[in-house]
Design an enzyme around this catalytic site. Sequence first.
Site, mmCIF file in Angstrom:
data_model
loop_
_atom_site.group_PDB
_atom_site.id
_atom_site.type_symbol
_atom_site.label_atom_id
_atom_site.label_comp_id
_atom_site.label_asym_id
_atom_site.label_seq_id
_atom_site.Cartn_x
_atom_site.Cartn_y
_atom_site.Cartn_z
ATOM 1 N N HIS A 56 40.393 38.064 39.968
ATOM 2 C CA HIS A 56 41.885 37.800 40.473
ATOM 3 C C HIS A 56 41.164 36.981 41.854
ATOM 4 O O HIS A 56 41.875 35.421 42.096
ATOM 5 C CB HIS A 56 42.584 38.664 41.488
ATOM 6 C CG HIS A 56 43.094 39.823 41.835
ATOM 7 N ND1 HIS A 56 42.792 40.693 40.340
ATOM 8 C CD2 HIS A 56 44.126 39.566 40.786
ATOM 9 C CE1 HIS A 56 43.481 41.240 40.161
ATOM 10 N NE2 HIS A 56 45.329 40.909 40.072
ATOM 11 N N GLN A 85 59.305 45.082 37.563
ATOM 12 C CA GLN A 85 58.613 44.674 36.188
ATOM 13 C C GLN A 85 58.070 46.036 35.676
ATOM 14 O O GLN A 85 57.038 45.374 34.468
ATOM 15 C CB GLN A 85 58.018 43.275 36.636
ATOM 16 C CG GLN A 85 56.384 44.109 37.547
ATOM 17 C CD GLN A 85 55.352 42.609 37.859
ATOM 18 O OE1 GLN A 85 55.837 41.452 38.721
ATOM 19 N NE2 GLN A 85 54.531 42.080 37.067
ATOM 20 N N GLY A 144 46.590 34.151 36.562
ATOM 21 C CA GLY A 144 46.316 34.074 35.602
ATOM 22 C C GLY A 144 46.711 33.723 34.512
ATOM 23 O O GLY A 144 48.019 33.615 33.783
ATOM 24 N N SER A 151 43.706 45.163 35.973
ATOM 25 C CA SER A 151 43.307 46.038 36.652
ATOM 26 C C SER A 151 43.191 47.390 35.986
ATOM 27 O O SER A 151 42.991 48.288 36.953
ATOM 28 C CB SER A 151 44.262 46.685 37.592
ATOM 29 O OG SER A 151 44.411 45.195 38.782
HETATM 30 O O1 PAF Z 1 50.192 38.829 37.592
HETATM 31 C C1 PAF Z 1 50.942 39.441 38.350
HETATM 32 O O2 PAF Z 1 49.736 40.604 39.237
HETATM 33 C C2 PAF Z 1 52.049 40.175 38.358
HETATM 34 O O3 PAF Z 1 52.958 39.676 36.651
HETATM 35 C C3 PAF Z 1 52.557 39.218 39.999
HETATM 36 C C4 PAF Z 1 52.672 37.335 39.245
HETATM 37 C C5 PAF Z 1 52.321 38.673 40.480
HETATM 38 C C6 PAF Z 1 54.596 39.159 39.981
HETATM 39 O O4 PAF Z 1 53.941 40.631 40.577
#
Ligand code: PAF
Length: 282
Positions: free
Chosen positions: A37, A61, A149, A188
Amino acid sequence: MKRFDSVDDVRALIAEWREAGGTVALAPTMGNLHKGHMSLVARAAGEADHVVVSVFVNPTQFGPNEDYEDYPRTLDVDARRLSRAGVDLLFAPSVETMYPDGVDVATTVNVPGLSDVLEGEHRPGHFEGVTSVVCRLFNICSPDVAVFGQKDYQQFVILRRMVADLQLPVRLVAGPTEREKNGLAMSSRNGYLDKDQQEMATAIYKSLQQAQTELLDGARAYTELEQFAEERITAAGLGPEYVAIREAEDFSMPGSSSTDLVVLAAARLGTVRLIDNLTVKL
Ligand code: PAF
């Protein structure tokens, strides 16, 4: 660094920056920040005058049997790290802020086709959750540039299509995958693995590398290469969900004259699901 959870506060600050002629880069995250990150944050800083990082564990998601409840939430530690990295604004909204009428009736954004294959086949609804939240984040932050990423390769391709289709005025940048010394792609979810498992999990990267090498050496028996990679992952004690060699642009099946490919893999190790990919230019 400012730390806001309200949309109005974010909009007001970004409007101030814009009035002064500043540009804005956004790095959307779900927090629990690692070196991967932070490299996206550094990239964002190189792309615009002001950097906004969002930290939001997006419920839409995650599938019903996924790790939404257990997903590591480390906002105060993340905030200190972002502040030290020179980030201007941390946007950490609540679920109610992002989905005011509740997630069940929330307006969604869907990119059909691209969202239904590979990860989409194994995680139904996942990408609709991603596009729905990223579209909101773009509307709230109005970034000139947004950084994601490459580890989530399919996500990037889908977001690129969303941006093009909805004529969103934002440029997308993909940051390279950061890896542990042993090759394991940073995630993570690696935190769920013990030391031995982290070593076992390197089989994913190794099998991708091997497929990449063979493609570069001229191999074109894509199905065989995929099977071989899956066997290698299985032999290491993981459960491969897929290894797929596809056109890098749109995940269609490659042919003998393909030039831009991506090798993608997903595998389970115990209850943990890991993904990785490598692009191959022929
Ligand atoms: O890649 C991620 O961490 C997530 O899918 C994102 C792009 C922050 C959307 O929640």
